[in-house]
Design a protein around this motif. Structure first.
Motif, short mmCIF file in Angstrom:
data_model
loop_
_atom_site.label_atom_id
_atom_site.label_comp_id
_atom_site.label_asym_id
_atom_site.label_seq_id
_atom_site.Cartn_x
_atom_site.Cartn_y
_atom_site.Cartn_z
N THR A 150 -11.65 -32.54 -33.80
CA THR A 150 -11.38 -31.27 -33.29
C THR A 150 -11.47 -30.41 -34.72
O THR A 150 -11.83 -29.19 -34.99
CB THR A 150 -10.35 -30.93 -32.46
OG1 THR A 150 -9.04 -31.53 -33.03
CG2 THR A 150 -10.62 -31.48 -31.16
N GLN A 151 -10.89 -31.04 -35.63
CA GLN A 151 -10.75 -30.41 -37.01
C GLN A 151 -12.05 -30.18 -37.75
O GLN A 151 -12.36 -29.10 -38.29
CB GLN A 151 -9.77 -31.03 -37.99
CG GLN A 151 -9.42 -30.48 -39.13
CD GLN A 151 -8.62 -28.87 -38.73
OE1 GLN A 151 -7.76 -28.95 -38.21
NE2 GLN A 151 -8.87 -28.04 -39.64
N ARG A 152 -12.81 -31.27 -37.53
CA ARG A 152 -14.25 -31.14 -38.18
C ARG A 152 -14.90 -30.02 -37.46
O ARG A 152 -15.69 -29.24 -38.20
CB ARG A 152 -14.89 -32.56 -38.02
CG ARG A 152 -14.38 -33.48 -39.17
CD ARG A 152 -15.61 -34.66 -39.31
NE ARG A 152 -15.87 -35.28 -38.10
CZ ARG A 152 -15.10 -36.38 -37.71
NH1 ARG A 152 -14.23 -37.02 -38.18
NH2 ARG A 152 -15.47 -36.74 -36.18
N LEU A 153 -14.72 -29.96 -36.19
CA LEU A 153 -15.57 -28.83 -35.45
C LEU A 153 -14.98 -27.60 -35.99
O LEU A 153 -15.76 -26.65 -36.06
CB LEU A 153 -15.41 -29.09 -33.96
CG LEU A 153 -16.24 -30.20 -33.12
CD1 LEU A 153 -15.87 -30.14 -31.55
CD2 LEU A 153 -17.80 -29.65 -33.35
N HIS A 154 -13.54 -27.28 -35.93
CA HIS A 154 -13.08 -25.98 -36.34
C HIS A 154 -13.48 -25.67 -37.90
O HIS A 154 -13.88 -24.50 -37.84
CB HIS A 154 -11.65 -26.13 -36.34
CG HIS A 154 -10.66 -25.04 -36.69
ND1 HIS A 154 -10.65 -24.76 -37.91
CD2 HIS A 154 -10.54 -23.94 -35.88
CE1 HIS A 154 -10.00 -23.47 -38.19
NE2 HIS A 154 -9.96 -23.09 -36.68
N HIS A 206 -15.55 -22.25 -38.49
CA HIS A 206 -15.00 -21.24 -39.13
C HIS A 206 -15.30 -21.30 -40.68
O HIS A 206 -14.47 -20.65 -41.42
CB HIS A 206 -13.77 -21.55 -38.74
CG HIS A 206 -13.17 -21.12 -37.57
ND1 HIS A 206 -13.07 -22.11 -36.59
CD2 HIS A 206 -13.13 -19.96 -36.79
CE1 HIS A 206 -12.80 -21.63 -35.39
NE2 HIS A 206 -12.72 -20.24 -35.64
N ARG A 207 -16.23 -21.88 -41.18
CA ARG A 207 -16.50 -21.90 -42.67
C ARG A 207 -17.09 -20.65 -42.93
O ARG A 207 -17.84 -19.94 -42.07
CB ARG A 207 -17.32 -23.09 -43.01
CG ARG A 207 -18.64 -22.95 -42.73
CD ARG A 207 -19.45 -24.34 -42.88
NE ARG A 207 -20.68 -24.31 -42.19
CZ ARG A 207 -21.40 -25.40 -42.13
NH1 ARG A 207 -21.16 -26.52 -43.21
NH2 ARG A 207 -22.37 -25.35 -41.58
N ARG A 208 -17.10 -20.21 -44.09
CA ARG A 208 -17.36 -18.94 -44.48
C ARG A 208 -18.92 -19.25 -44.97
O ARG A 208 -19.09 -20.05 -45.94
CB ARG A 208 -16.45 -18.28 -45.70
CG ARG A 208 -15.07 -17.98 -45.47
CD ARG A 208 -14.73 -16.96 -46.23
NE ARG A 208 -13.19 -16.67 -46.10
CZ ARG A 208 -12.77 -15.79 -45.06
NH1 ARG A 208 -13.56 -15.15 -44.44
NH2 ARG A 208 -11.52 -15.66 -45.08
#
Length: 85
Positions: free
Chosen positions: A73-77, A81-83
């Motif tokens: 889930t952190q990888r998906l987030h 959400h990357r700029r």
């Protein structure tokens, strides 16, 4: 850059709506063989957790028990959400 208040309100409303829809589908999926009840319950509770301290605590306990799910889930987030440059 922060979102305008209208977009934040719309995002919050959509998060709540989809969270509750997934929770209802999850409950139905516990009794109907074609739906994946547990999966929908997890998705619904993940969508509703930021606004509900009880669900946030449950999510943290779940992540402690299943650390690979937290990494996923952190990888998906991070991906969503990357700029953009």
């Amino acid at each position: 850059m922060p979102l305008p208040p209208v977009h934040q309100t719309l995002r919050h409303a959509l998060r709540l709506a989809f969270g509750w829809i997934f929770l209802v589908l999850g409950v139905l999926g516990l009794f109907l063989p074609l739906l994946q009840g547990l999966l929908f319950l997890v998705i619904g509770s993940a969508l509703l957790a930021p606004g509900n301290p009880h669900l946030a605590r449950m999510r943290e306990r779940f992540y402690r028990r299943f650390p690979r799910v937290r990494q996923w889930t952190q990888r998906l987030h991070d991906h969503f959400h990357r700029r953009k440059t």
